[in-house]
Design a protein around this motif. Structure first.
Motif, PDB file in Angstrom:
ATOM      1  N   GLU A  93      -5.784  -2.411  -8.803  1.00 15.68           N
ATOM      2  CA  GLU A  93      -5.312  -1.097  -8.376  1.00 15.68           C
ATOM      3  C   GLU A  93      -3.791  -1.028  -8.457  1.00 15.68           C
ATOM      4  O   GLU A  93      -3.103  -2.009  -8.151  1.00 15.68           O
ATOM      5  CB  GLU A  93      -5.786  -0.826  -6.950  1.00 15.68           C
ATOM      6  N   LYS A 105      -6.286   4.918   1.701  1.00 18.36           N
ATOM      7  CA  LYS A 105      -7.031   5.988   1.037  1.00 18.36           C
ATOM      8  C   LYS A 105      -8.457   6.024   1.579  1.00 18.36           C
ATOM      9  O   LYS A 105      -8.942   5.050   2.148  1.00 18.36           O
ATOM     10  CB  LYS A 105      -7.053   5.746  -0.480  1.00 18.36           C
ATOM     11  N   TYR A 163     -12.301   6.157   0.637  1.00 21.47           N
ATOM     12  CA  TYR A 163     -13.170   5.844  -0.494  1.00 21.47           C
ATOM     13  C   TYR A 163     -14.597   6.266  -0.179  1.00 21.47           C
ATOM     14  O   TYR A 163     -15.113   5.987   0.904  1.00 21.47           O
ATOM     15  CB  TYR A 163     -13.144   4.337  -0.793  1.00 21.47           C
ATOM     16  N   GLU A 222     -18.553   6.171   3.485  1.00 25.04           N
ATOM     17  CA  GLU A 222     -17.102   6.364   3.352  1.00 25.04           C
ATOM     18  C   GLU A 222     -16.367   5.285   4.131  1.00 25.04           C
ATOM     19  O   GLU A 222     -16.779   4.909   5.231  1.00 25.04           O
ATOM     20  CB  GLU A 222     -16.705   7.741   3.876  1.00 25.04           C
ATOM     21  N   LEU A 271      -9.797  -0.426  -3.357  1.00 25.28           N
ATOM     22  CA  LEU A 271     -11.226  -0.212  -3.537  1.00 25.28           C
ATOM     23  C   LEU A 271     -12.030  -1.484  -3.287  1.00 25.28           C
ATOM     24  O   LEU A 271     -13.105  -1.436  -2.694  1.00 25.28           O
ATOM     25  CB  LEU A 271     -11.493   0.319  -4.953  1.00 25.28           C
ATOM     26  N   THR A 291     -18.130   4.960  -7.220  1.00 22.52           N
ATOM     27  CA  THR A 291     -17.062   4.964  -6.221  1.00 22.52           C
ATOM     28  C   THR A 291     -16.072   6.070  -6.559  1.00 22.52           C
ATOM     29  O   THR A 291     -15.928   6.437  -7.729  1.00 22.52           O
ATOM     30  CB  THR A 291     -16.299   3.619  -6.202  1.00 22.52           C
ATOM     31  N   CYS A 292     -15.415   6.608  -5.541  1.00 20.40           N
ATOM     32  CA  CYS A 292     -14.401   7.632  -5.768  1.00 20.40           C
ATOM     33  C   CYS A 292     -13.419   7.639  -4.603  1.00 20.40           C
ATOM     34  O   CYS A 292     -13.745   7.200  -3.504  1.00 20.40           O
ATOM     35  CB  CYS A 292     -15.032   9.009  -5.947  1.00 20.40           C
ATOM     36  N   VAL A 293     -12.211   8.130  -4.886  1.00 21.35           N
ATOM     37  CA  VAL A 293     -11.233   8.357  -3.824  1.00 21.35           C
ATOM     38  C   VAL A 293     -11.450   9.773  -3.328  1.00 21.35           C
ATOM     39  O   VAL A 293     -11.397  10.729  -4.102  1.00 21.35           O
ATOM     40  CB  VAL A 293      -9.797   8.172  -4.352  1.00 21.35           C
TER      41      VAL A 293
END
Length: 193
Positions: free
Chosen positions: A65, A72, A74, A92, A98, A125-127
């Motif tokens: 990263e 953040k 996730y 979450e 990550l 996965t996502c922010v």
């Protein structure tokens, strides 16, 4: 040993009948490169009639990263096998990177659901943006869907900009070295009401 994120690319070994076979790639969370390759073949064998003996790995790269200095949110979508069946989940987590969030997810599933590492598949996965960043980019008149925002209550309560944490146990320290002593006359007051 912490988890690392790997990008594994592989395909079926080329033959005379198929000189350029289809290439597959996966993002995997594993402790090292060898386990990432093993997981790659494990998942690929489930979806295609292919295994390590009939295929080849083209590349294995570790994904790092860029910025791990900010916290953040996730969102992690997973599928796991329990004793009763297969379940899909969305969880979450708040973390600086990550890999640490995925590690927290594995720990939580082990504690809450007794799920083993081998029975858990990370689907996506996502922010997840929260607060002002989520609403700034969204225009109601454009007709597009609103951005994904934080859903879980335990993450929402930490996003508040006016959040305050109590200082429960404060130990008074001397202002200078000359005021430092081994024994004090009065016992210190460590709580403030």
């Amino acid at each position: 040993m912490p988890l690392h994120q790997y990008h594994v690319v592989g395909r079926k070994a080329p033959t005379e009948s198929d000189p350029s076979p289809q290439v597959f790639r996966m993002r995997l969370f594993c402790k090292d490169e060898v386990r990432a390759k093993s997981r790659f073949w494990y998942f690929l064998h489930q979806y295609n009639k292919m295994k390590r003996a009939t295929g080849e790995i083209l590349a294995v790269n570790e994904i790092r990263e860029k910025n791990t200095r900010t916290v953040k949110n996730y969102g992690i979508t997973i599928r796991y096998n329990s004793r009763s069946g297969t379940h899909n989940m969305y969880k979450e987590f708040r973390d600086t990177n990550l890999c640490a969030a995925v590690n927290s997810m594995y720990q939580e599933l082990a504690g809450r659901h007794r799920a083993r590492f081998a029975s858990i598949q990370v689907v996506g996965t996502c922010v997840v943006p929260a607060g002002i960043r989520a609403t700034k980019r969204y225009d109601e008149n454009s007709g597009e869907a609103p951005p994904a925002a934080v859903k879980r209550a335990h993450i929402k309560e930490v996003i508040n900009s006016k959040i305050k944490f109590p200082l429960a146990h404060r130990v008074p320290r001397p202002g200078s070295k000359s005021l430092r002593t081994t024994f004090k006359v009065n016992r210190p007051t460590t709580f403030f009401s």
